[in-house]
Design a protein around this motif. Structure first.
Motif, PDB file in Angstrom:
ATOM      1  N   MET A 206      -1.668  22.717  -4.728  1.00 31.92           N
ATOM      2  CA  MET A 206      -2.264  21.447  -4.344  1.00 31.92           C
ATOM      3  C   MET A 206      -1.180  20.378  -4.388  1.00 31.92           C
ATOM      4  O   MET A 206      -0.473  20.243  -5.394  1.00 31.92           O
ATOM      5  N   ALA A 207      -1.046  19.619  -3.299  1.00 34.51           N
ATOM      6  CA  ALA A 207      -0.101  18.510  -3.253  1.00 34.51           C
ATOM      7  C   ALA A 207      -0.881  17.208  -3.273  1.00 34.51           C
ATOM      8  O   ALA A 207      -1.923  17.075  -2.608  1.00 34.51           O
ATOM      9  N   TYR A 208      -0.382  16.219  -4.048  1.00 31.04           N
ATOM     10  CA  TYR A 208      -1.026  14.913  -4.169  1.00 31.04           C
ATOM     11  C   TYR A 208      -0.180  13.900  -3.404  1.00 31.04           C
ATOM     12  O   TYR A 208       0.949  13.597  -3.792  1.00 31.04           O
ATOM     13  N   LEU A 209      -0.715  13.365  -2.294  1.00 31.55           N
ATOM     14  CA  LEU A 209      -0.014  12.406  -1.457  1.00 31.55           C
ATOM     15  C   LEU A 209      -0.464  11.000  -1.839  1.00 31.55           C
ATOM     16  O   LEU A 209      -1.679  10.709  -1.848  1.00 31.55           O
ATOM     17  N   VAL A 210       0.476  10.136  -2.174  1.00 32.94           N
ATOM     18  CA  VAL A 210       0.161   8.806  -2.684  1.00 32.94           C
ATOM     19  C   VAL A 210       0.436   7.761  -1.597  1.00 32.94           C
ATOM     20  O   VAL A 210       1.547   7.691  -1.046  1.00 32.94           O
ATOM     21  N   TYR A 211      -0.593   6.914  -1.335  1.00 30.71           N
ATOM     22  CA  TYR A 211      -0.478   5.822  -0.367  1.00 30.71           C
ATOM     23  C   TYR A 211      -0.672   4.496  -1.104  1.00 30.71           C
ATOM     24  O   TYR A 211      -1.554   4.389  -1.964  1.00 30.71           O
ATOM     25  N   GLY A 212       0.113   3.508  -0.754  1.00 30.94           N
ATOM     26  CA  GLY A 212       0.002   2.202  -1.406  1.00 30.94           C
ATOM     27  C   GLY A 212      -1.045   1.311  -0.793  1.00 30.94           C
ATOM     28  O   GLY A 212      -0.904   0.077  -0.831  1.00 30.94           O
ATOM     29  N   TYR A 213      -2.119   1.859  -0.277  1.00 32.85           N
ATOM     30  CA  TYR A 213      -3.204   1.090   0.341  1.00 32.85           C
ATOM     31  C   TYR A 213      -4.439   1.992   0.442  1.00 32.85           C
ATOM     32  O   TYR A 213      -4.365   3.193   0.170  1.00 32.85           O
ATOM     33  N   HIS A 214      -5.540   1.377   0.894  1.00 40.24           N
ATOM     34  CA  HIS A 214      -6.782   2.123   1.097  1.00 40.24           C
ATOM     35  C   HIS A 214      -7.034   2.328   2.594  1.00 40.24           C
ATOM     36  O   HIS A 214      -6.210   1.964   3.436  1.00 40.24           O
ATOM     37  N   ASP A 215      -8.174   2.912   2.907  1.00 40.66           N
ATOM     38  CA  ASP A 215      -8.556   3.182   4.301  1.00 40.66           C
ATOM     39  C   ASP A 215      -7.477   3.984   5.022  1.00 40.66           C
ATOM     40  O   ASP A 215      -6.991   3.603   6.101  1.00 40.66           O
ATOM     41  N   VAL A 216      -7.087   5.085   4.400  1.00 40.39           N
ATOM     42  CA  VAL A 216      -6.056   5.955   4.974  1.00 40.39           C
ATOM     43  C   VAL A 216      -6.655   6.759   6.125  1.00 40.39           C
ATOM     44  O   VAL A 216      -7.712   7.388   5.976  1.00 40.39           O
ATOM     45  N   ASP A 217      -5.963   6.754   7.266  1.00 41.75           N
ATOM     46  CA  ASP A 217      -6.394   7.554   8.411  1.00 41.75           C
ATOM     47  C   ASP A 217      -5.870   8.973   8.293  1.00 41.75           C
ATOM     48  O   ASP A 217      -4.904   9.237   7.568  1.00 41.75           O
ATOM     49  N   SER A 218      -6.489   9.855   9.006  1.00 42.29           N
ATOM     50  CA  SER A 218      -6.088  11.258   8.950  1.00 42.29           C
ATOM     51  C   SER A 218      -4.652  11.469   9.450  1.00 42.29           C
ATOM     52  O   SER A 218      -3.984  12.412   9.035  1.00 42.29           O
ATOM     53  N   GLY A 219      -4.162  10.614  10.345  1.00 37.95           N
ATOM     54  CA  GLY A 219      -2.808  10.796  10.872  1.00 37.95           C
ATOM     55  C   GLY A 219      -1.745  10.056  10.084  1.00 37.95           C
ATOM     56  O   GLY A 219      -0.549  10.177  10.403  1.00 37.95           O
ATOM     57  N   ASP A 220      -2.115   9.321   9.028  1.00 36.65           N
ATOM     58  CA  ASP A 220      -1.118   8.574   8.244  1.00 36.65           C
ATOM     59  C   ASP A 220      -0.262   9.534   7.419  1.00 36.65           C
ATOM     60  O   ASP A 220      -0.768  10.503   6.838  1.00 36.65           O
ATOM     61  N   GLU A 221       1.014   9.230   7.355  1.00 33.94           N
ATOM     62  CA  GLU A 221       1.938  10.040   6.562  1.00 33.94           C
ATOM     63  C   GLU A 221       2.503   9.201   5.421  1.00 33.94           C
ATOM     64  O   GLU A 221       2.531   7.968   5.482  1.00 33.94           O
ATOM     65  N   THR A 222       2.972   9.884   4.388  1.00 35.71           N
ATOM     66  CA  THR A 222       3.578   9.193   3.246  1.00 35.71           C
ATOM     67  C   THR A 222       4.732  10.022   2.715  1.00 35.71           C
ATOM     68  O   THR A 222       4.780  11.248   2.890  1.00 35.71           O
ATOM     69  N   ASP A 223       5.656   9.343   2.048  1.00 33.31           N
ATOM     70  CA  ASP A 223       6.812  10.036   1.476  1.00 33.31           C
ATOM     71  C   ASP A 223       6.596  10.390   0.006  1.00 33.31           C
ATOM     72  O   ASP A 223       7.401  11.122  -0.582  1.00 33.31           O
TER      73      ASP A 223
END
Length: 284
Positions: A206-223
């Protein structure tokens, strides 16, 4: 003949007063005794004469003695009755309180049972409301002890918040920028094979992807990615913008959950971690 002790004149033996100076001679003791005895005899004879037949006359001295004995209080009888009264009161009081306590106990039992039932129902309702409201508050509460410290027994939201703070405070590439958000962060769970195969430490799949905002779209990527091993070892990654699933990426930092929690507690970050955990969204 006798002589007056006052003026010295001689007088007859039976004289009671001195004819010269008027001195009064007191009667002698023998005469007085004889007179008193005569008086007592006369009085006794009179009493016997007035006593009805069949009744014995009691001498005056005996009467006085009997009268004093009759008037003397018989205290021992009063003490006996007082002790009996005290004993009866003690027995009656013991019986009353014994029966009163028994009645109270039998009456109070249903009330206690009813109260316990009502308390149980309230607790059940409260638990249901807390569960339906979400696990955010529960996770935030479990993240700290009564002393305001983080513990290792924390949920996904608190873990995500703690990893973000730990990476930012230890200079992991660009993780500090995640903390610049005012709305909170979103953690997206991924089991994508291409992503996991590119990570040298895929954790438990399981990988945990962290975004610095809400309302993440399915196509959003993060580092910003991290994985967790079965023994709670955490691997923190910063993936490049030109991520290539055919390459293998090493974690920039690996730390045990215990060491991470200890570090954050020692640096006074427990409170900030708890606040951020209330703004974490978990996207499954």
């Amino acid at each position: 003949m006798k002589q007056c002790p006052n003026c010295g004149r001689k007088l007859s033996e039976g004289a009671r007063f001195c004819a010269n100076c008027g001195y009064h001679f007191a009667p002698d003791s023998a005469s007085r005794s004889a007179a008193q005895e005569t008086t007592r005899s006369a009085r006794h004879s009179a009493e016997q004469a007035s006593t009805p037949p069949g009744r014995t006359s009691v001498p005056p001295l005996a009467k006085a003695t009997i009268s004093r004995q009759a008037k003397r209080p018989k205290h021992h009888h009063h003490w006996g009755w007082l002790l009996v009264l005290i004993f009866l009161l003690a027995v009656a009081g013991s019986w009353f309180y014994s029966n009163h306590d028994s009645g109270d106990s039998s009456t109070a039992a249903p009330t206690s049972s009813s109260s316990a039932s009502q308390t149980s129902e309230k607790d059940s309702a409260s638990d249901t409301q807390s569960s339906s409201a979400g696990n955010d508050a529960a996770s935030a509460t479990s993240s700290s002890s009564t002393a305001g410290k983080l513990t290792t027994d924390i949920g996904p939201k608190n873990t995500a918040s703690a990893v973000t703070y730990y990476a930012a405070k230890n200079g992991v590439s660009h993780w500090r920028g995640v903390l610049n958000t005012t709305d909170g962060i979103t953690v997206k769970l991924s089991t994508d094979d291409d992503l996991l195969n590119a990570l040298s430490e895929p954790g438990q799949g399981m990988a945990y992807l962290v975004y610095g905002y809400h309302d993440v779209d399915s196509g959003d990527e993060t580092d910003f990615v991290y994985t967790v091993d079965r023994d709670d070892t955490i691997h923190i990654y910063t993936l490049p913008n030109d991520f290539d699933s055919d390459q293998t990426y090493e974690p920039e930092m690996t730390v045990s959950k215990q060491d991470m929690v200890t570090y954050l507690n020692d640096h006074g970050d427990a409170g900030d971690v708890a606040k951020l955990s209330n703004k974490v969204d978990i996207d499954h």
